[in-house]
Scaffold this motif. Structure first.
Motif, mmCIF file in Angstrom:
data_model
loop_
_atom_site.group_PDB
_atom_site.id
_atom_site.type_symbol
_atom_site.label_atom_id
_atom_site.label_comp_id
_atom_site.label_asym_id
_atom_site.label_seq_id
_atom_site.Cartn_x
_atom_site.Cartn_y
_atom_site.Cartn_z
ATOM 1 N N PHE A 1 0.846 -1.202 0.000
ATOM 2 C CA PHE A 1 0.000 0.000 0.000
ATOM 3 C C PHE A 1 0.876 1.245 0.000
ATOM 4 O O PHE A 1 1.990 1.239 0.503
ATOM 5 C CB PHE A 1 -0.985 0.009 1.188
ATOM 6 N N SER A 2 0.336 2.304 -0.608
ATOM 7 C CA SER A 2 1.066 3.572 -0.592
ATOM 8 C C SER A 2 0.429 4.487 0.439
ATOM 9 O O SER A 2 -0.756 4.356 0.758
ATOM 10 C CB SER A 2 1.031 4.228 -1.976
ATOM 11 N N SER A 3 1.229 5.396 0.956
ATOM 12 C CA SER A 3 0.690 6.400 1.886
ATOM 13 C C SER A 3 1.548 7.655 1.772
ATOM 14 O O SER A 3 2.605 7.644 1.141
ATOM 15 C CB SER A 3 0.680 5.868 3.325
ATOM 16 N N PHE A 4 1.070 8.735 2.394
ATOM 17 C CA PHE A 4 1.781 10.007 2.279
ATOM 18 C C PHE A 4 2.731 10.191 3.450
ATOM 19 O O PHE A 4 2.439 9.750 4.558
ATOM 20 C CB PHE A 4 0.780 11.177 2.276
ATOM 21 N N ILE A 5 3.839 10.857 3.180
ATOM 22 C CA ILE A 5 4.727 11.260 4.277
ATOM 23 C C ILE A 5 4.221 12.620 4.770
ATOM 24 O O ILE A 5 4.015 13.533 3.976
ATOM 25 C CB ILE A 5 6.186 11.373 3.795
ATOM 26 N N ALA A 6 4.003 12.717 6.063
ATOM 27 C CA ALA A 6 3.507 13.984 6.631
ATOM 28 C C ALA A 6 4.553 15.087 6.439
ATOM 29 O O ALA A 6 5.761 14.838 6.471
ATOM 30 C CB ALA A 6 3.204 13.806 8.111
#
Length: 233
Positions: free
Chosen positions: A153-158
């Protein structure tokens, strides 16, 4: 890299800043695996399917999307636009159905992105973002456990992590999911990289957690014209 080698059944997280090419990276991975006759089921939320196909068209050097018709490896790619029907709690059943229909044990599930994956209506309303992120990740971990397939899964870096080299904290921030993932990767740009490189930019792929092997950083060249990644050196 080349996307070669075996992906062990496990939960893989790919976190990245906006614009570093997470979707291009995952698309390329699925294409490379498809050429090795490994199926992928790609849930797409960041853009419609035809845009993903356009990326493949460019990467393979074709003029038109029509030229992709009949390409054998695309039979190994299943792309589903993520709508509200595809909730985290229903995914296992859906994937199991697809794998059974394909009659394969060589499959990969891609969720692009975790933020876009929904839970059932009640839970969506009641839970805090952090709890929701953990719950969604738990559902994906259960798919790995029960179906014995790799799930990426992909996610965003804060934003607060943009300044420094990424650490496992990028996953902690989104809700202690670093305990649930088997492999944690960050796609990121160094400050000062890519000032005016036109159609090329350099990004780092850092493996921050790896239950199957070592931790390292690879420098990649992201060719935005050709929609593909190559190792920089």
């Amino acid at each position: 890299g080349k996307g070669r080698g075996k992906l062990f059944p496990g939960l893989y997280a790919l976190a990245g800043m906006p614009g570093v090419g997470k979707t291009t990276f995952l698309n390329q991975l699925c294409n490379e695996l498809a050429k090795e006759k490994v199926y992928s089921v790609y849930f797409l939320s960041e853009e419609p399917e035809y845009v993903l196909l356009a990326r493949t068209k460019i990467k393979e050097g074709f003029k038109s999307i029509k030229d992709l018709i009949g390409l054998d490896f695309l039979n190994y790619r299943i792309t589903i636009e993520m709508t509200m029907d595809y909730r985290a709690d229903k995914l296992k059943e859906i994937i199991e159905g697809i794998i059974n229909r394909l009659n394969t044990d060589r499959a990969l599930l891609v969720i692009d992105s975790l933020q876009a994956l929904r839970l059932s209506g009640e839970i969506e309303k009641k839970m805090q973002l952090r709890e929701k992120t953990i719950l969604k990740t738990e559902y994906l971990a259960n798919i790995v456990r029960d179906l014995q397939i790799p799930v990426v899964f992909s996610s965003f870096i804060a934003r607060e992590f943009y300044k420094d080299e990424p650490s496992l904290n990028i996953f902690k921030e989104s809700g202690d999911i670093e305990y649930l993932i088997d492999v944690g990767m960050a796609l990121w740009r160094e400050k000062g990289d890519n000032k005016d490189n036109g159609d090329e930019q350099y990004v780092n792929l850092t493996v921050l957690k790896n239950r199957f092997g070592r931790l390292d950083t690879k420098k990649l060249k992201f060719d935005m014209k050709k929609m593909k990644f190559e190792e920089a050196y």
